[in-house]
Design a protein around this motif. Structure first.
Motif, PDB file in Angstrom:
ATOM      1  N   GLY A 137       0.908  -1.178  -0.135  1.00 28.45           N
ATOM      2  CA  GLY A 137      -0.175   0.199   0.390  1.00 28.45           C
ATOM      3  C   GLY A 137       0.845   0.976  -0.280  1.00 28.45           C
ATOM      4  O   GLY A 137       0.335   1.821  -0.640  1.00 28.45           O
ATOM      5  N   LEU A 138       1.987   1.386   0.680  1.00 24.85           N
ATOM      6  CA  LEU A 138       2.724   2.510   0.513  1.00 24.85           C
ATOM      7  C   LEU A 138       3.439   2.758  -0.754  1.00 24.85           C
ATOM      8  O   LEU A 138       3.996   3.983  -0.659  1.00 24.85           O
ATOM      9  CB  LEU A 138       3.850   2.589   1.559  1.00 24.85           C
ATOM     10  CG  LEU A 138       4.968   3.118   1.859  1.00 24.85           C
ATOM     11  CD1 LEU A 138       3.793   4.699   2.547  1.00 24.85           C
ATOM     12  CD2 LEU A 138       6.007   3.240   3.213  1.00 24.85           C
ATOM     13  N   LEU A 139       4.095   1.754  -0.959  1.00 24.14           N
ATOM     14  CA  LEU A 139       4.208   2.187  -2.524  1.00 24.14           C
ATOM     15  C   LEU A 139       3.333   2.229  -3.908  1.00 24.14           C
ATOM     16  O   LEU A 139       3.603   3.500  -4.561  1.00 24.14           O
ATOM     17  CB  LEU A 139       4.766   0.487  -3.016  1.00 24.14           C
ATOM     18  CG  LEU A 139       6.352  -0.288  -2.503  1.00 24.14           C
ATOM     19  CD1 LEU A 139       5.761  -1.611  -3.165  1.00 24.14           C
ATOM     20  CD2 LEU A 139       7.389   0.364  -3.059  1.00 24.14           C
ATOM     21  N   GLY A 140       2.968   1.579  -3.158  1.00 30.99           N
ATOM     22  CA  GLY A 140       1.051   2.988  -4.461  1.00 30.99           C
ATOM     23  C   GLY A 140       1.341   4.349  -3.831  1.00 30.99           C
ATOM     24  O   GLY A 140       0.614   5.347  -4.906  1.00 30.99           O
ATOM     25  N   THR A 141       0.802   4.863  -2.773  1.00 31.31           N
ATOM     26  CA  THR A 141       1.344   5.630  -2.068  1.00 31.31           C
ATOM     27  C   THR A 141       2.509   6.913  -2.481  1.00 31.31           C
ATOM     28  O   THR A 141       2.330   8.217  -3.292  1.00 31.31           O
ATOM     29  CB  THR A 141       0.897   5.434  -0.441  1.00 31.31           C
ATOM     30  OG1 THR A 141      -0.068   5.186  -0.080  1.00 31.31           O
ATOM     31  CG2 THR A 141       1.242   7.068   0.224  1.00 31.31           C
ATOM     32  N   SER A 148      10.616   8.324  -6.211  1.00 30.43           N
ATOM     33  CA  SER A 148      11.324   6.296  -5.889  1.00 30.43           C
ATOM     34  C   SER A 148      12.125   6.393  -4.868  1.00 30.43           C
ATOM     35  O   SER A 148      12.740   4.908  -4.340  1.00 30.43           O
ATOM     36  CB  SER A 148      11.693   6.177  -7.106  1.00 30.43           C
ATOM     37  OG  SER A 148      12.784   7.111  -7.681  1.00 30.43           O
ATOM     38  N   SER A 149      12.989   7.795  -4.667  1.00 34.08           N
ATOM     39  CA  SER A 149      14.140   7.641  -3.499  1.00 34.08           C
ATOM     40  C   SER A 149      13.833   8.762  -2.563  1.00 34.08           C
ATOM     41  O   SER A 149      13.800   9.981  -2.798  1.00 34.08           O
ATOM     42  CB  SER A 149      15.209   8.239  -4.527  1.00 34.08           C
ATOM     43  OG  SER A 149      16.321   8.254  -3.488  1.00 34.08           O
ATOM     44  N   GLY A 150      13.840   8.831  -1.645  1.00 33.64           N
ATOM     45  CA  GLY A 150      12.858   9.673  -0.665  1.00 33.64           C
ATOM     46  C   GLY A 150      13.159   9.972   0.799  1.00 33.64           C
ATOM     47  O   GLY A 150      13.649   8.370   1.228  1.00 33.64           O
ATOM     48  N   HIS A 170      13.585  -0.063  -1.338  1.00 36.05           N
ATOM     49  CA  HIS A 170      14.952   0.937  -1.519  1.00 36.05           C
ATOM     50  C   HIS A 170      14.365   1.913  -1.544  1.00 36.05           C
ATOM     51  O   HIS A 170      13.982   2.929  -2.332  1.00 36.05           O
ATOM     52  CB  HIS A 170      15.563  -0.470  -2.364  1.00 36.05           C
ATOM     53  CG  HIS A 170      17.189   0.526  -3.225  1.00 36.05           C
ATOM     54  ND1 HIS A 170      18.391  -0.109  -2.478  1.00 36.05           N
ATOM     55  CD2 HIS A 170      17.323   1.272  -4.173  1.00 36.05           C
ATOM     56  CE1 HIS A 170      19.612   0.453  -2.903  1.00 36.05           C
ATOM     57  NE2 HIS A 170      18.436   1.103  -4.341  1.00 36.05           N
ATOM     58  N   LYS A 171      15.928   2.520  -1.114  1.00 36.06           N
ATOM     59  CA  LYS A 171      16.171   4.544  -1.060  1.00 36.06           C
ATOM     60  C   LYS A 171      14.784   4.691  -0.475  1.00 36.06           C
ATOM     61  O   LYS A 171      14.528   6.049  -0.242  1.00 36.06           O
ATOM     62  CB  LYS A 171      15.818   4.741  -2.898  1.00 36.06           C
ATOM     63  CG  LYS A 171      17.927   3.759  -3.676  1.00 36.06           C
ATOM     64  CD  LYS A 171      18.757   4.828  -2.730  1.00 36.06           C
ATOM     65  CE  LYS A 171      18.431   6.344  -3.492  1.00 36.06           C
ATOM     66  NZ  LYS A 171      20.402   7.079  -2.848  1.00 36.06           N
ATOM     67  N   LEU A 186      20.971  15.155   0.918  1.00 41.05           N
ATOM     68  CA  LEU A 186      21.401  15.075   0.383  1.00 41.05           C
ATOM     69  C   LEU A 186      21.756  14.029  -1.065  1.00 41.05           C
ATOM     70  O   LEU A 186      21.702  13.217  -2.124  1.00 41.05           O
ATOM     71  CB  LEU A 186      22.281  16.147  -0.536  1.00 41.05           C
ATOM     72  CG  LEU A 186      22.591  17.057   0.265  1.00 41.05           C
ATOM     73  CD1 LEU A 186      24.989  17.742   0.207  1.00 41.05           C
ATOM     74  CD2 LEU A 186      22.608  18.168  -0.740  1.00 41.05           C
ATOM     75  N   ASN A 187      21.169  12.529  -0.659  1.00 47.79           N
ATOM     76  CA  ASN A 187      21.372  11.408  -0.475  1.00 47.79           C
ATOM     77  C   ASN A 187      20.054  10.455  -1.275  1.00 47.79           C
ATOM     78  O   ASN A 187      20.340   9.285  -1.306  1.00 47.79           O
ATOM     79  CB  ASN A 187      21.936   9.937   0.040  1.00 47.79           C
ATOM     80  CG  ASN A 187      22.569   8.945  -0.382  1.00 47.79           C
ATOM     81  OD1 ASN A 187      23.386   9.107  -0.878  1.00 47.79           O
ATOM     82  ND2 ASN A 187      22.846   7.730   1.182  1.00 47.79           N
TER      83      ASN A 187
END
Length: 207
Positions: A137-141, A148-150, A170-171, A186-187
């Motif tokens: 569910g979180l992936l859809g959110t 995609s990276s946060g 991941h990420k 920054l990463n």
């Protein structure tokens, strides 16, 4: 500077006024480089040293006669070729504990926040509360938010369901406001702050 606040469902939830002193600093690569280098060096543990010839307690008596014994002419058991002897050119103790002025560290965090805001990679959400700790569910959110990276930064404590749902993605990382740092900001491509995180970060610099 004003910014639209969103929910995790990407709906508008009002506006928030960001402090220009915290989120409006000009970009300075030199300050960011100093802070990131300091952070990475602080992660390193102390390098252990080895005992050399002067550090071991061994006899210095000559083994035997200089000639006629049929053996090499050794004169000290502390030599590195013997068991218990000192190591030749062994590693020395190195302690990686650099110092960096608190004002520079604070400025580096302000600049990192400002860079994300200037690049349009800063997102402010109402909160990180989830009904259930479901990774799918979180992936859809996250897809709805375009992330995609946060790095997600919450207030005093991170929502338990969000932390559990995101720990295998991941990420995607999550921190409380007290753990906000330049390297992690920054990463990641996007920086997501809650209302509580914005308040605590601004109070951190103004208090």
């Amino acid at each position: 500077m004003k910014m639209v606040v969103k929910t995790l469902g990407a709906a508008d939830a009002g506006e928030i006024e960001l402090n220009a002193d915290v989120f409006g600093q000009p970009a300075r690569a030199d300050i960011l480089h100093r802070v990131v280098t300091w952070q990475l060096e602080k992660r390193r543990g102390t390098a252990r040293g080895a005992q050399e010839r002067s550090d071991v307690s061994r006899t210095g008596k000559k083994f035997g006669k200089q000639k006629g014994g049929g053996t090499a002419r050794h004169g000290n058991r502390a030599a590195p070729q013997f068991i218990g002897g000192g190591k030749a050119h062994g590693p020395r103790v190195r302690d990686f504990n650099p110092s960096l002025n608190k004002k520079v560290r604070a400025l580096g965090l302000k600049i990192a926040l400002s860079v994300k805001a200037a690049e349009g990679k800063l997102i402010v959400v109402d909160n990180l509360a989830l009904d259930a700790a479901k990774t799918k569910g979180l992936l859809g959110t996250l897809q709805g938010l375009g992330i995609s990276s946060g790095l997600f930064i919450d207030g005093t404590a991170v929502d338990v369901n969000f932390a559990l749902a995101s720990r295998n993605i991941h990420k995607v990382d999550v921190l409380p406001a007290i753990g906000a740092n330049v390297y992690d900001i920054l990463n990641h491509d996007h920086l997501v702050l809650t209302r509580a995180a914005v308040e605590q970060l601004e109070a951190r610099f103004n208090g």
